[in-house]
Design a protein around this motif. Sequence first.
Motif, PDB file in Angstrom:
ATOM      1  N   GLU A  85       0.886  -1.148   0.000  1.00 53.17           N
ATOM      2  CA  GLU A  85       0.000   0.000   0.000  1.00 53.17           C
ATOM      3  C   GLU A  85       0.930   1.206   0.000  1.00 53.17           C
ATOM      4  O   GLU A  85       1.618   1.466   0.990  1.00 53.17           O
ATOM      5  N   VAL A  86       0.986   1.920  -1.121  1.00 47.44           N
ATOM      6  CA  VAL A  86       1.942   2.996  -1.304  1.00 47.44           C
ATOM      7  C   VAL A  86       1.193   4.311  -1.468  1.00 47.44           C
ATOM      8  O   VAL A  86       0.297   4.422  -2.307  1.00 47.44           O
ATOM      9  N   HIS A  87       1.560   5.304  -0.668  1.00 45.06           N
ATOM     10  CA  HIS A  87       0.970   6.635  -0.778  1.00 45.06           C
ATOM     11  C   HIS A  87       1.883   7.465  -1.671  1.00 45.06           C
ATOM     12  O   HIS A  87       3.077   7.582  -1.403  1.00 45.06           O
ATOM     13  N   VAL A  88       1.321   8.001  -2.729  1.00 45.13           N
ATOM     14  CA  VAL A  88       2.117   8.782  -3.679  1.00 45.13           C
ATOM     15  C   VAL A  88       1.557  10.197  -3.769  1.00 45.13           C
ATOM     16  O   VAL A  88       0.351  10.411  -3.676  1.00 45.13           O
ATOM     17  N   GLY A  89       2.453  11.157  -3.934  1.00 51.94           N
ATOM     18  CA  GLY A  89       2.021  12.539  -4.100  1.00 51.94           C
ATOM     19  C   GLY A  89       1.360  12.720  -5.450  1.00 51.94           C
ATOM     20  O   GLY A  89       0.281  13.278  -5.575  1.00 51.94           O
ATOM     21  N   ARG A  90       1.994  12.185  -6.472  1.00 49.00           N
ATOM     22  CA  ARG A  90       1.483  12.276  -7.842  1.00 49.00           C
ATOM     23  C   ARG A  90       2.109  11.147  -8.637  1.00 49.00           C
ATOM     24  O   ARG A  90       3.272  10.832  -8.456  1.00 49.00           O
ATOM     25  N   PRO A 114      -7.694  -1.174 -16.877  1.00 50.83           N
ATOM     26  CA  PRO A 114      -8.163  -2.556 -16.758  1.00 50.83           C
ATOM     27  C   PRO A 114      -7.862  -3.408 -17.993  1.00 50.83           C
ATOM     28  O   PRO A 114      -7.663  -4.605 -17.876  1.00 50.83           O
ATOM     29  N   GLY A 115      -7.794  -2.800 -19.161  1.00 51.04           N
ATOM     30  CA  GLY A 115      -7.505  -3.556 -20.378  1.00 51.04           C
ATOM     31  C   GLY A 115      -6.028  -3.657 -20.704  1.00 51.04           C
ATOM     32  O   GLY A 115      -5.655  -4.232 -21.714  1.00 51.04           O
ATOM     33  N   THR A 116      -5.187  -3.073 -19.851  1.00 53.66           N
ATOM     34  CA  THR A 116      -3.746  -3.070 -20.116  1.00 53.66           C
ATOM     35  C   THR A 116      -2.996  -3.496 -18.859  1.00 53.66           C
ATOM     36  O   THR A 116      -2.386  -2.674 -18.175  1.00 53.66           O
ATOM     37  N   PRO A 117      -3.019  -4.790 -18.532  1.00 49.83           N
ATOM     38  CA  PRO A 117      -2.363  -5.245 -17.304  1.00 49.83           C
ATOM     39  C   PRO A 117      -0.853  -4.991 -17.286  1.00 49.83           C
ATOM     40  O   PRO A 117      -0.278  -4.795 -16.226  1.00 49.83           O
ATOM     41  N   ALA A 118      -0.222  -4.937 -18.450  1.00 46.80           N
ATOM     42  CA  ALA A 118       1.223  -4.689 -18.481  1.00 46.80           C
ATOM     43  C   ALA A 118       1.553  -3.306 -17.931  1.00 46.80           C
ATOM     44  O   ALA A 118       2.567  -3.127 -17.256  1.00 46.80           O
ATOM     45  N   ARG A 119       0.712  -2.337 -18.194  1.00 48.96           N
ATOM     46  CA  ARG A 119       0.956  -0.980 -17.684  1.00 48.96           C
ATOM     47  C   ARG A 119       0.847  -0.956 -16.163  1.00 48.96           C
ATOM     48  O   ARG A 119       1.655  -0.345 -15.475  1.00 48.96           O
ATOM     49  N   GLY A 120      -0.150  -1.621 -15.610  1.00 42.07           N
ATOM     50  CA  GLY A 120      -0.295  -1.711 -14.157  1.00 42.07           C
ATOM     51  C   GLY A 120       0.884  -2.441 -13.531  1.00 42.07           C
ATOM     52  O   GLY A 120       1.399  -2.025 -12.487  1.00 42.07           O
ATOM     53  N   ARG A 121       1.319  -3.531 -14.164  1.00 44.09           N
ATOM     54  CA  ARG A 121       2.465  -4.295 -13.662  1.00 44.09           C
ATOM     55  C   ARG A 121       3.727  -3.426 -13.653  1.00 44.09           C
ATOM     56  O   ARG A 121       4.451  -3.363 -12.661  1.00 44.09           O
ATOM     57  N   GLN A 122       3.965  -2.718 -14.743  1.00 44.51           N
ATOM     58  CA  GLN A 122       5.141  -1.863 -14.835  1.00 44.51           C
ATOM     59  C   GLN A 122       5.091  -0.747 -13.781  1.00 44.51           C
ATOM     60  O   GLN A 122       6.088  -0.438 -13.133  1.00 44.51           O
ATOM     61  N   THR A 123       3.922  -0.172 -13.586  1.00 45.38           N
ATOM     62  CA  THR A 123       3.761   0.885 -12.587  1.00 45.38           C
ATOM     63  C   THR A 123       4.063   0.360 -11.194  1.00 45.38           C
ATOM     64  O   THR A 123       4.791   0.989 -10.420  1.00 45.38           O
ATOM     65  N   MET A 124       3.519  -0.811 -10.845  1.00 42.50           N
ATOM     66  CA  MET A 124       3.776  -1.382  -9.521  1.00 42.50           C
ATOM     67  C   MET A 124       5.245  -1.736  -9.345  1.00 42.50           C
ATOM     68  O   MET A 124       5.821  -1.491  -8.279  1.00 42.50           O
ATOM     69  N   GLU A 125       5.860  -2.298 -10.369  1.00 45.35           N
ATOM     70  CA  GLU A 125       7.280  -2.641 -10.270  1.00 45.35           C
ATOM     71  C   GLU A 125       8.112  -1.396  -9.995  1.00 45.35           C
ATOM     72  O   GLU A 125       9.012  -1.404  -9.154  1.00 45.35           O
ATOM     73  N   GLN A 126       7.802  -0.301 -10.678  1.00 50.16           N
ATOM     74  CA  GLN A 126       8.540   0.946 -10.472  1.00 50.16           C
ATOM     75  C   GLN A 126       8.276   1.526  -9.078  1.00 50.16           C
ATOM     76  O   GLN A 126       9.197   2.026  -8.428  1.00 50.16           O
ATOM     77  N   LEU A 127       7.043   1.461  -8.615  1.00 48.44           N
ATOM     78  CA  LEU A 127       6.723   1.956  -7.267  1.00 48.44           C
ATOM     79  C   LEU A 127       7.459   1.164  -6.200  1.00 48.44           C
ATOM     80  O   LEU A 127       8.018   1.725  -5.264  1.00 48.44           O
ATOM     81  N   VAL A 128       7.443  -0.157  -6.328  1.00 45.79           N
ATOM     82  CA  VAL A 128       8.095  -1.009  -5.330  1.00 45.79           C
ATOM     83  C   VAL A 128       9.610  -0.789  -5.361  1.00 45.79           C
ATOM     84  O   VAL A 128      10.253  -0.716  -4.311  1.00 45.79           O
ATOM     85  N   GLU A 129      10.188  -0.657  -6.547  1.00 48.48           N
ATOM     86  CA  GLU A 129      11.623  -0.382  -6.641  1.00 48.48           C
ATOM     87  C   GLU A 129      11.971   0.954  -5.974  1.00 48.48           C
ATOM     88  O   GLU A 129      12.957   1.064  -5.245  1.00 48.48           O
ATOM     89  N   ALA A 130      11.159   1.973  -6.206  1.00 49.74           N
ATOM     90  CA  ALA A 130      11.384   3.274  -5.576  1.00 49.74           C
ATOM     91  C   ALA A 130      11.233   3.186  -4.063  1.00 49.74           C
ATOM     92  O   ALA A 130      12.021   3.777  -3.310  1.00 49.74           O
ATOM     93  N   LEU A 131      10.251   2.426  -3.613  1.00 52.19           N
ATOM     94  CA  LEU A 131      10.036   2.239  -2.170  1.00 52.19           C
ATOM     95  C   LEU A 131      11.221   1.507  -1.554  1.00 52.19           C
ATOM     96  O   LEU A 131      11.734   1.897  -0.506  1.00 52.19           O
ATOM     97  N   ASP A 132      11.684   0.444  -2.199  1.00 53.45           N
ATOM     98  CA  ASP A 132      12.846  -0.312  -1.712  1.00 53.45           C
ATOM     99  C   ASP A 132      14.075   0.581  -1.629  1.00 53.45           C
ATOM    100  O   ASP A 132      14.848   0.511  -0.679  1.00 53.45           O
ATOM    101  N   ALA A 133      14.257   1.447  -2.643  1.00 57.86           N
ATOM    102  CA  ALA A 133      15.423   2.335  -2.657  1.00 57.86           C
ATOM    103  C   ALA A 133      15.352   3.337  -1.502  1.00 57.86           C
ATOM    104  O   ALA A 133      16.374   3.670  -0.903  1.00 57.86           O
ATOM    105  N   GLN A 134      14.151   3.797  -1.160  1.00 60.35           N
ATOM    106  CA  GLN A 134      14.003   4.749  -0.054  1.00 60.35           C
ATOM    107  C   GLN A 134      14.290   4.084   1.284  1.00 60.35           C
ATOM    108  O   GLN A 134      14.808   4.713   2.201  1.00 60.35           O
ATOM    109  N   LEU A 135      13.940   2.804   1.391  1.00 59.03           N
ATOM    110  CA  LEU A 135      14.087   2.100   2.663  1.00 59.03           C
ATOM    111  C   LEU A 135      15.497   1.563   2.891  1.00 59.03           C
ATOM    112  O   LEU A 135      15.835   1.198   4.020  1.00 59.03           O
ATOM    113  N   SER A 136      16.295   1.509   1.827  1.00 57.74           N
ATOM    114  CA  SER A 136      17.647   0.960   2.021  1.00 57.74           C
ATOM    115  C   SER A 136      18.700   2.016   2.178  1.00 57.74           C
ATOM    116  O   SER A 136      18.517   3.161   2.205  1.00 57.74           O
TER     117      SER A 136
END
Length: 104
Positions: free
Chosen positions: A4-9, A82-104
């Motif tokens: 669950e990621v809170h994003v400004g924009r 909803p019709g483009t799962p690859a875009r959602g997957r890519q967005t989540m991967e980028q969010l999680v990578e950014a979150l991991d980078a902030q936490l390390s």
Amino acid sequence: MRYEVHVGRLTGEDADPPLEAFYTAALADSTYFEDAEPPPTRTTWTLSCPTCDADRDLTVRGTRTYLESVTCPAGHTWTPWPGTPARGRQTMEQLVEALDAQLS
């Protein structure tokens, strides 16, 4: 793991592969674009609520490879692209990578 990621924009870019291929071929021909740059082949987007158009202070939920839902500050929840799962997957991967980078 569920996130669950809170994003400004949330913004991104989309490429247009056919247009990119055209400009690559055109640039190979030295008579095209002699004095000017070719037009951009990417478009920028900003994720916003489909109900109230809020585009800040969003909460994104999902796993590393699946964007489950987004909630705006007014409480509206939706699943983007909803019709483009690859875009959602890519967005989540980028969010999680950014979150991991902030936490390390």
